[in-house]
Design a protein around this motif. Structure first.
Motif, short mmCIF file in Angstrom:
data_model
loop_
_atom_site.label_atom_id
_atom_site.label_comp_id
_atom_site.label_asym_id
_atom_site.label_seq_id
_atom_site.Cartn_x
_atom_site.Cartn_y
_atom_site.Cartn_z
N GLU A 245 58.19 11.12 53.88
CA GLU A 245 59.04 10.27 54.72
C GLU A 245 59.38 10.99 56.02
O GLU A 245 59.62 10.38 57.04
N ALA A 246 59.44 12.29 55.96
CA ALA A 246 59.64 13.11 57.16
C ALA A 246 58.71 14.31 57.01
O ALA A 246 58.44 14.74 55.89
N ARG A 247 58.24 14.83 58.09
CA ARG A 247 57.34 15.97 58.03
C ARG A 247 58.16 17.25 58.00
O ARG A 247 58.89 17.55 58.93
N LEU A 248 58.04 17.98 56.91
CA LEU A 248 58.69 19.28 56.78
C LEU A 248 57.59 20.34 56.73
O LEU A 248 56.57 20.14 56.09
N THR A 249 57.85 21.46 57.36
CA THR A 249 56.93 22.58 57.18
C THR A 249 57.15 23.15 55.79
O THR A 249 58.19 22.89 55.15
N HIS A 250 56.21 23.90 55.30
CA HIS A 250 56.37 24.53 53.99
C HIS A 250 57.57 25.47 53.99
O HIS A 250 58.31 25.55 53.01
N THR A 251 57.78 26.17 55.09
CA THR A 251 58.92 27.09 55.19
C THR A 251 60.23 26.32 55.15
O THR A 251 61.16 26.72 54.43
N ASP A 252 60.31 25.22 55.89
CA ASP A 252 61.54 24.42 55.88
C ASP A 252 61.82 23.87 54.48
O ASP A 252 62.96 23.86 54.03
N PHE A 253 60.78 23.39 53.80
CA PHE A 253 60.95 22.87 52.45
C PHE A 253 61.39 23.99 51.50
O PHE A 253 62.30 23.82 50.70
N PHE A 254 60.75 25.14 51.61
CA PHE A 254 61.12 26.28 50.76
C PHE A 254 62.57 26.68 50.98
O PHE A 254 63.33 26.86 50.01
N LEU A 255 63.00 26.80 52.23
CA LEU A 255 64.38 27.19 52.52
C LEU A 255 65.36 26.14 52.00
O LEU A 255 66.43 26.47 51.48
N SER A 256 64.99 24.87 52.11
CA SER A 256 65.84 23.80 51.59
C SER A 256 65.95 23.89 50.07
O SER A 256 67.02 23.68 49.50
N ARG A 257 64.86 24.22 49.40
CA ARG A 257 64.89 24.40 47.94
C ARG A 257 65.76 25.60 47.57
O ARG A 257 66.51 25.56 46.59
N VAL A 258 65.66 26.68 48.33
CA VAL A 258 66.51 27.86 48.08
C VAL A 258 67.98 27.44 48.15
O VAL A 258 68.79 27.80 47.29
N ALA A 259 68.33 26.66 49.15
CA ALA A 259 69.71 26.18 49.29
C ALA A 259 70.12 25.36 48.06
O ALA A 259 71.19 25.58 47.49
N ASP A 260 69.28 24.43 47.67
CA ASP A 260 69.59 23.57 46.54
C ASP A 260 69.72 24.37 45.24
O ASP A 260 70.67 24.21 44.48
#
Length: 131
Positions: free
Chosen positions: A109-124
């Protein structure tokens, strides 16, 4: 349910929160010495909000040789089990509440880089306590 549900940290910017945690974990930044110091860091930059019921912080970083079994608070898991059982019994078909970045990455739905997705998962993962 008679008890008020215990809240957890509300993240406004998963990527920024994840970057902060990654910086703590890699030694780029020193760990916060107190909950007040952590609150100043995340609330001052509008990254997250720490609920009032939280009174202290405990930072733990195991080595890669140690399995760290982190149990959720008893009250929180009990309340969540009760809440989801009620949803199941009532036929509630609403999606499971998950941060929107999962859908953004998986459904594109939105383009996330792998790094952005990884950092978001770390937060979660950092704030998740099975609730």
């Amino acid at each position: 349910m008679t008890e008020q549900r215990l809240g957890r940290i509300t993240i406004f910017d998963h990527k920024a929160f994840g970057r902060l945690i990654a910086d703590y974990a890699t030694g780029v930044r020193p760990w916060p010495a107190s909950l007040d110091e952590f609150k100043q860091e995340v609330e001052g930059r509008n990254i997250a909000k720490v609920p009032e019921h939280m009174k202290a912080i405990q930072v733990v970083q195991p080595s890669d040789e140690i399995f760290f079994l982190r149990l959720p608070p008893r009250k929180m898991i009990s309340q969540s089990l009760e809440r989801f059982a009620e949803n199941d019994a009532s036929g509630n078909t609403e999606p499971y509440p998950a941060p929107p970045f999962y859908s953004d990455m998986v459904c594109r739905e939105a383009r996330l880089t792998h790094t952005d997705f990884f950092l978001s998962r770390v937060a979660d993962y950092t704030i998740s306590v099975c609730t």
